[in-house]
Design a protein around this motif. Structure first.
Motif, PDB file in Angstrom:
ATOM      1  N   VAL A  49       0.846  -1.204   0.000  1.00 10.60           N
ATOM      2  CA  VAL A  49       0.000   0.000   0.000  1.00 10.60           C
ATOM      3  C   VAL A  49       0.874   1.245   0.000  1.00 10.60           C
ATOM      4  CG1 VAL A  49      -1.623   1.367   1.391  1.00 10.60           C
ATOM      5  CG2 VAL A  49      -2.032  -1.072   1.028  1.00 10.60           C
ATOM      6  N   ALA A  50       1.931   1.252   0.799  1.00  5.54           N
ATOM      7  CA  ALA A  50       2.843   2.404   0.831  1.00  5.54           C
ATOM      8  C   ALA A  50       3.499   2.614  -0.533  1.00  5.54           C
ATOM      9  CB  ALA A  50       3.900   2.221   1.910  1.00  5.54           C
ATOM     10  N   ILE A  52       2.233   1.697  -3.446  1.00  6.58           N
ATOM     11  CA  ILE A  52       1.180   2.176  -4.351  1.00  6.58           C
ATOM     12  C   ILE A  52       0.964   3.671  -4.149  1.00  6.58           C
ATOM     13  CG2 ILE A  52      -1.315   2.067  -4.815  1.00  6.58           C
ATOM     14  CD1 ILE A  52      -1.079  -1.008  -4.259  1.00  6.58           C
ATOM     15  N   ARG A  53       0.982   4.106  -2.906  1.00  6.71           N
ATOM     16  CA  ARG A  53       0.761   5.532  -2.596  1.00  6.71           C
ATOM     17  C   ARG A  53       1.938   6.398  -3.017  1.00  6.71           C
ATOM     18  NH1 ARG A  53      -1.889   4.721   3.350  1.00  6.71           N
ATOM     19  NH2 ARG A  53      -3.977   4.242   2.616  1.00  6.71           N
ATOM     20  N   GLN A  54       3.153   5.807  -3.002  1.00  6.08           N
ATOM     21  CA  GLN A  54       4.355   6.577  -3.325  1.00  6.08           C
ATOM     22  C   GLN A  54       5.200   5.807  -4.342  1.00  6.08           C
ATOM     23  OE1 GLN A  54       6.472   8.396   0.012  1.00  6.08           O
ATOM     24  NE2 GLN A  54       4.792   7.750   1.332  1.00  6.08           N
ATOM     25  N   GLU A  66       7.897   3.238   7.551  1.00  4.66           N
ATOM     26  CA  GLU A  66       7.214   2.197   8.321  1.00  4.66           C
ATOM     27  C   GLU A  66       7.907   1.886   9.647  1.00  4.66           C
ATOM     28  OE1 GLU A  66       4.290   1.313   7.628  1.00  4.66           O
ATOM     29  OE2 GLU A  66       4.217   2.246   5.655  1.00  4.66           O
ATOM     30  N   CYS A 108      -1.332  -4.357  -7.345  1.00  2.57           N
ATOM     31  CA  CYS A 108      -2.495  -3.473  -7.148  1.00  2.57           C
ATOM     32  C   CYS A 108      -3.773  -4.294  -7.012  1.00  2.57           C
ATOM     33  CB  CYS A 108      -2.601  -2.491  -8.305  1.00  2.57           C
ATOM     34  SG  CYS A 108      -1.271  -1.264  -8.352  1.00  2.57           S
ATOM     35  N   ASP A 112      -6.461  -4.277  -4.003  1.00  3.35           N
ATOM     36  CA  ASP A 112      -7.872  -4.006  -4.307  1.00  3.35           C
ATOM     37  C   ASP A 112      -8.775  -5.115  -3.768  1.00  3.35           C
ATOM     38  OD1 ASP A 112      -7.234  -1.631  -5.565  1.00  3.35           O
ATOM     39  OD2 ASP A 112      -7.360  -2.455  -7.597  1.00  3.35           O
ATOM     40  N   LYS A 115      -9.036  -4.749   0.049  1.00  6.79           N
ATOM     41  CA  LYS A 115      -9.925  -3.626   0.385  1.00  6.79           C
ATOM     42  C   LYS A 115     -11.382  -4.000   0.130  1.00  6.79           C
ATOM     43  CE  LYS A 115      -6.695   0.140  -0.500  1.00  6.79           C
ATOM     44  NZ  LYS A 115      -6.373   1.277  -1.390  1.00  6.79           N
TER      45      LYS A 115
END
Length: 149
Positions: A49-50, A52-54, A66, A108, A112, A115
């Motif tokens: 997730v980190a 994906i965000r960055q 982290e 990803c 997904d 989530k």
């Protein structure tokens, strides 16, 4: 006295914290259970997730973000690379030793799916509540979101 109001506020906050903490903990545990995936550990999912965000984040920067040791992160990144969830970007032109991390479409998709399973479980549980109970929860989202900012 002016301090009495502050003392009462703190006592009220302590009592609320004692009631809220176990409820949040139980919900957190259940959400984690709902997203168990034998192909990725909870820590790897957090790292993914980190990433994906960055996109392009480096291993050292990810470790700092982290609050984990670099070697710990490196081992997980290697596992995620082997699984096809993460790839390394081209080396940094200013520092050829550094390449960034990028989530693959498969990575990803894993996030997904996690989530979606969590949201589906939570939506099902919320549907069991009355309209007024859901309204109360909706009203609490804003203030809860302010905690720890």
């Amino acid at each position: 006295m002016a301090g009495d109001g502050l003392l009462q506020d703190m006592e009220d906050a302590m009592a609320l914290a004692e009631e809220l903490r176990p409820v949040l903990h139980r919900l957190y545990r259940q959400l984690r259970r709902e997203s168990d995936d034998p192909n990725i550990s909870p820590l790897q999912a957090l790292l993914l997730v980190a990433i994906i965000r960055q996109p392009g984040i480096g291993v050292a920067e990810l470790a700092r973000l982290e609050k984990l040791r670099g070697p710990t992160i490196s081992g997980h990144i290697k596992t995620m690379e082997q699984a096809g969830y993460v790839t390394r970007s081209a080396p940094d032109p200013t520092d050829g030793r550094r390449s960034g991390l990028v989530a693959t479409p498969e990575g990803c998709a894993v996030i997904d799916n996690i989530k979606r399973r969590r949201t589906d479980w939570l939506a099902f549980e919320l549907s069991k509540l009355s309209t007024s109970e859901r309204r109360a929860i909706r009203g609490a989202i804003g203030p809860l979101g302010e905690i720890g900012k």
